[in-house]
Design an enzyme around this catalytic site. Structure first.
Site, PDB file in Angstrom:
ATOM      1  N   SER A 205      84.926 137.678   7.619  1.00  0.00           N
ATOM      2  CA  SER A 205      84.642 136.031   7.738  1.00  0.00           C
ATOM      3  C   SER A 205      84.963 135.554   6.201  1.00  0.00           C
ATOM      4  O   SER A 205      84.571 135.932   5.275  1.00  0.00           O
ATOM      5  CB  SER A 205      83.722 135.830   8.288  1.00  0.00           C
ATOM      6  OG  SER A 205      83.535 136.105   9.470  1.00  0.00           O
TER       7      SER A 205
ATOM      8  N   TYR B  20      94.004 144.781  10.501  1.00  0.00           N
ATOM      9  CA  TYR B  20      93.804 144.051  11.933  1.00  0.00           C
ATOM     10  C   TYR B  20      93.447 145.022  12.812  1.00  0.00           C
ATOM     11  O   TYR B  20      92.510 144.608  13.916  1.00  0.00           O
ATOM     12  CB  TYR B  20      94.779 143.015  12.178  1.00  0.00           C
ATOM     13  CG  TYR B  20      96.002 143.694  12.609  1.00  0.00           C
ATOM     14  CD1 TYR B  20      96.101 143.706  14.061  1.00  0.00           C
ATOM     15  CD2 TYR B  20      97.101 144.215  11.821  1.00  0.00           C
ATOM     16  CE1 TYR B  20      97.288 144.310  14.695  1.00  0.00           C
ATOM     17  CE2 TYR B  20      98.002 144.770  12.549  1.00  0.00           C
ATOM     18  CZ  TYR B  20      98.378 144.829  13.885  1.00  0.00           C
ATOM     19  OH  TYR B  20      99.419 145.350  14.217  1.00  0.00           O
TER      20      TYR B  20
ATOM     21  N   GLY C 206      80.913 147.069  17.411  1.00  0.00           N
ATOM     22  CA  GLY C 206      80.009 146.252  16.844  1.00  0.00           C
ATOM     23  C   GLY C 206      79.236 145.375  18.132  1.00  0.00           C
ATOM     24  O   GLY C 206      78.166 145.012  17.877  1.00  0.00           O
TER      25      GLY C 206
ATOM     26  N   ARG D 218      45.505 134.512  30.068  1.00  0.00           N
ATOM     27  CA  ARG D 218      45.246 133.119  29.820  1.00  0.00           C
ATOM     28  C   ARG D 218      44.660 132.378  30.867  1.00  0.00           C
ATOM     29  O   ARG D 218      45.438 132.691  31.858  1.00  0.00           O
ATOM     30  CB  ARG D 218      46.576 132.366  29.333  1.00  0.00           C
ATOM     31  CG  ARG D 218      46.660 131.035  29.247  1.00  0.00           C
ATOM     32  CD  ARG D 218      45.717 130.338  28.375  1.00  0.00           C
ATOM     33  NE  ARG D 218      45.744 128.612  27.925  1.00  0.00           N
ATOM     34  CZ  ARG D 218      44.918 128.175  27.607  1.00  0.00           C
ATOM     35  NH1 ARG D 218      43.841 128.389  26.943  1.00  0.00           N
ATOM     36  NH2 ARG D 218      45.191 126.816  27.401  1.00  0.00           N
TER      37      ARG D 218
ATOM     38  N   GLY E 249      51.185 125.919  24.515  1.00  0.00           N
ATOM     39  CA  GLY E 249      50.965 125.486  23.244  1.00  0.00           C
ATOM     40  C   GLY E 249      50.986 126.870  22.018  1.00  0.00           C
ATOM     41  O   GLY E 249      51.535 126.602  20.912  1.00  0.00           O
TER      42      GLY E 249
ATOM     43  N   GLU F  49      79.690 138.107  15.454  1.00  0.00           N
ATOM     44  CA  GLU F  49      80.592 139.115  16.019  1.00  0.00           C
ATOM     45  C   GLU F  49      81.188 138.617  17.410  1.00  0.00           C
ATOM     46  O   GLU F  49      81.383 139.281  18.266  1.00  0.00           O
ATOM     47  CB  GLU F  49      79.715 140.377  16.127  1.00  0.00           C
ATOM     48  CG  GLU F  49      79.046 141.165  15.134  1.00  0.00           C
ATOM     49  CD  GLU F  49      79.208 142.587  14.994  1.00  0.00           C
ATOM     50  OE1 GLU F  49      79.747 143.225  15.885  1.00  0.00           O
ATOM     51  OE2 GLU F  49      78.271 142.890  14.141  1.00  0.00           O
TER      52      GLU F  49
ATOM     53  N   SER G  70      80.490 133.127  21.932  1.00  0.00           N
ATOM     54  CA  SER G  70      80.730 133.207  23.319  1.00  0.00           C
ATOM     55  C   SER G  70      81.804 132.853  24.081  1.00  0.00           C
ATOM     56  O   SER G  70      82.446 133.293  24.979  1.00  0.00           O
ATOM     57  CB  SER G  70      79.318 132.321  24.138  1.00  0.00           C
ATOM     58  OG  SER G  70      77.964 132.926  23.781  1.00  0.00           O
TER      59      SER G  70
END
Length: 497
Positions: free
Chosen positions: A238, A346, A356, A382, A454, A477, A480
């Site tokens: 990149s 490429y 990857g 909880r 919380g 990588e 979307s």
């Protein structure tokens, strides 16, 4: 010197040859039997579909193994095996028709089986990495996230455990295992810290595998032992002006006698701060467009002052990983460091990123599982309105939906990994896996914060970190949208839309 097949000191013995793998129990380190997860046919590395333990499932036909295949999953084999019904062969042919045009590697005929079912050796590896993560990674997660840096001691332990060269051959100091084994490692680490999983993923799927597949024997002998045992690697594709449009890169490579001179700037380079080895993509013939792109192995020490690692980015998530700008100011690289043919970089990048993406899919599946593993127990204990929060049917439906989506994402990832292992094209399946895993991880991580109320919003509860870490999955990588474009193009080609 003994080669390590998996995790040193966590249940697997160092061995002097592949196939000598013996499981050990924790913590006594006394010999123990491997868990009877899946039976394997002689000479076959993938699970066979067995019918109630009585034998091979109906429709499977074993073909005598051919001599000369390499061991997989630590099991010495005499060759490959096949049990491919006509329907499976037809499906495989259809899958090959959706490739990018790059010739696929030789295909290995395998018996179809459940993608997520693990062999005994894979189950051992999974268990050992989970124990490694609990002992070495978990105590450091909060501090590494707060400091936004990877603990150097942990990095050394990752190498010592053999997790940085899972597929590298034992001859070169690695584990000599499969791509699926690497996926298992990445998922297990991500359940505890997706940042650490990202470091291991990049090292295995982008660096080690690229050198393994495209390097000469001399390059493999020079670079793989370092990558497997001590040297962190960075994948440098990149640039500021070429993110999703990766092949619009401006970094150049100019021939100078027997050397090449690299000049340009790379951006968002993961592991750059810690890296000793950089896999740099530069254009050796800009007039040829992407067909001039070439891959170079750059040694940090040899590059001297011409290679400058810039400011470390302050990220939202996976903060322990470094992400930096990289400047190449006339870095001289010998011709022997060109990886693959000049102008074929490429193709190397495309193939590498496809695998990857499967690794990142595994990271995201592990992330989602890790988030559920901390949020659901809390919801079960909880108390609100006189009973546990988890006892409410509305909550149970949410848990069930999340578990279903996670199982589907894991199946896509492991199916793609098995395809890589047998040499089948994985372009579409990698896109499916990465796209869906990123969506599921984002949804589940957000839901886990909500389920904890919380407490889930507090920094000292792990769900908050998983929530932040999940966002990168839809960006790196391949975004979307890029995966959707890839899938749509393959569909258009298949149906001539």
């Amino acid at each position: 010197m003994a080669a390590v097949l998996a995790v040193r000191g966590y249940g697997l013995l160092p061995v002097t040859r592949l196939g000598a793998l013996r499981p050990l129990s924790w913590p006594s380190m006394t010999p123990a039997a491997a868990p009877p997860r899946t039976r394997l046919a002689a000479g076959c590395s993938n699970p066979l579909p067995f019918d109630g333990g009585r034998g091979i499932a109906a429709g499977a036909t074993l073909v005598a193994p051919a001599v000369g295949s390499s061991p997989r999953f630590g099991i010495p084999t005499a060759g490959t095996c096949a049990a491919v019904p006509d329907a499976v062969s037809a499906a495989a042919a259809a899958r090959r028709s959706t490739s990018t045009g790059v010739p696929p590697p030789p295909r290995k005929e395998v018996v179809p089986g459940p993608a997520t079912a693990l062999t005994g050796e894979e189950a051992l590896l999974q268990d050992m990495v989970a124990k490694f993560a609990a002992r070495h990674v978990a105590p450091n997660v909060a501090s590494m996230d707060a400091k936004a840096e990877l603990d150097p001691a942990l990095l050394a332990q990752l190498f010592e455990a053999g997790l940085m060269g899972v597929e590298v051959s034992a001859v070169h100091g690695g584990g000599g295992m499969s791509f699926t084994s690497a996926v298992i490692v990445i998922e297990e680490l991500a359940k505890v810290d997706p940042a650490v999983a990202a470091v291991v993923d990049i090292q295995n799927t982008l660096l080690c595998n690229t050198v393994r597949r495209h390097g000469t024997d001399a390059q493999a002998a020079e670079w793989l032992p370092r990558l497997a045992t001590s040297a962190v690697g960075s994948f440098c594709l990149s640039e500021p002006g070429s993110g999703s449009d990766a092949f619009a890169l401006k970094t150049t490579a100019v021939g100078d006698g027997e050397d090449w001179i690299l000049s340009g700037t790379k951006a968002w380079i993961s592991n750059a701060k810690e890296a000793d080895i950089f896999l740099v993509f530069a254009n050796a013939e800009p007039a040829a467009g992407h067909r001039g792109i070439t891959a170079f192995l750059v040694d940090r020490a040899a590059a001297g002052g011409g290679l400058v690692v810039g400011k470390k980015e302050d990220k939202l998530g996976i903060r322990a990983t470094s992400c930096c700008e990289l400047t190449l100011g006339g870095v001289r690289v010998p011709a022997g460091n060109v990886l693959g043919p000049v102008g074929q970089g490429y193709k190397i990048a495309i193939g590498t990123l496809n695998e990857g993406r499967v690794g990142i899919g595994a990271q995201l599946v592990g992330l989602a599982q890790g988030a559920m593993d901390v949020a659901l127990p809390y919801a079960a204990q909880r108390q609100q309105f006189g009973r546990p929060v988890a006892d409410n049917q509305g909550m149970q439906f949410q848990f069930a939906q999340a578990a279903t989506e996670l199982a589907a994402a894991r199946a896509l990832v492991y199916n793609a990994a098995r395809l890589v292992d047998v040499g089948l094209p994985v372009v579409a399946d990698a896109a499916y896996a990465k796209l869906y895993a990123s969506q599921v991880a984002d949804r589940i991580a957000a839901a886990c914060v909500n389920w904890a109320g919380g407490v889930g919003y507090m920094r000292d509860f792990p769900a908050e970190k998983f929530f932040r870490d999940a966002k990168i999955g839809q960006i790196y990588e391949g975004t979307s949208n890029i995966h959707l474009v890839t899938i749509a193009k393959l569909l258009s080609k298949k149906y001539e839309v």
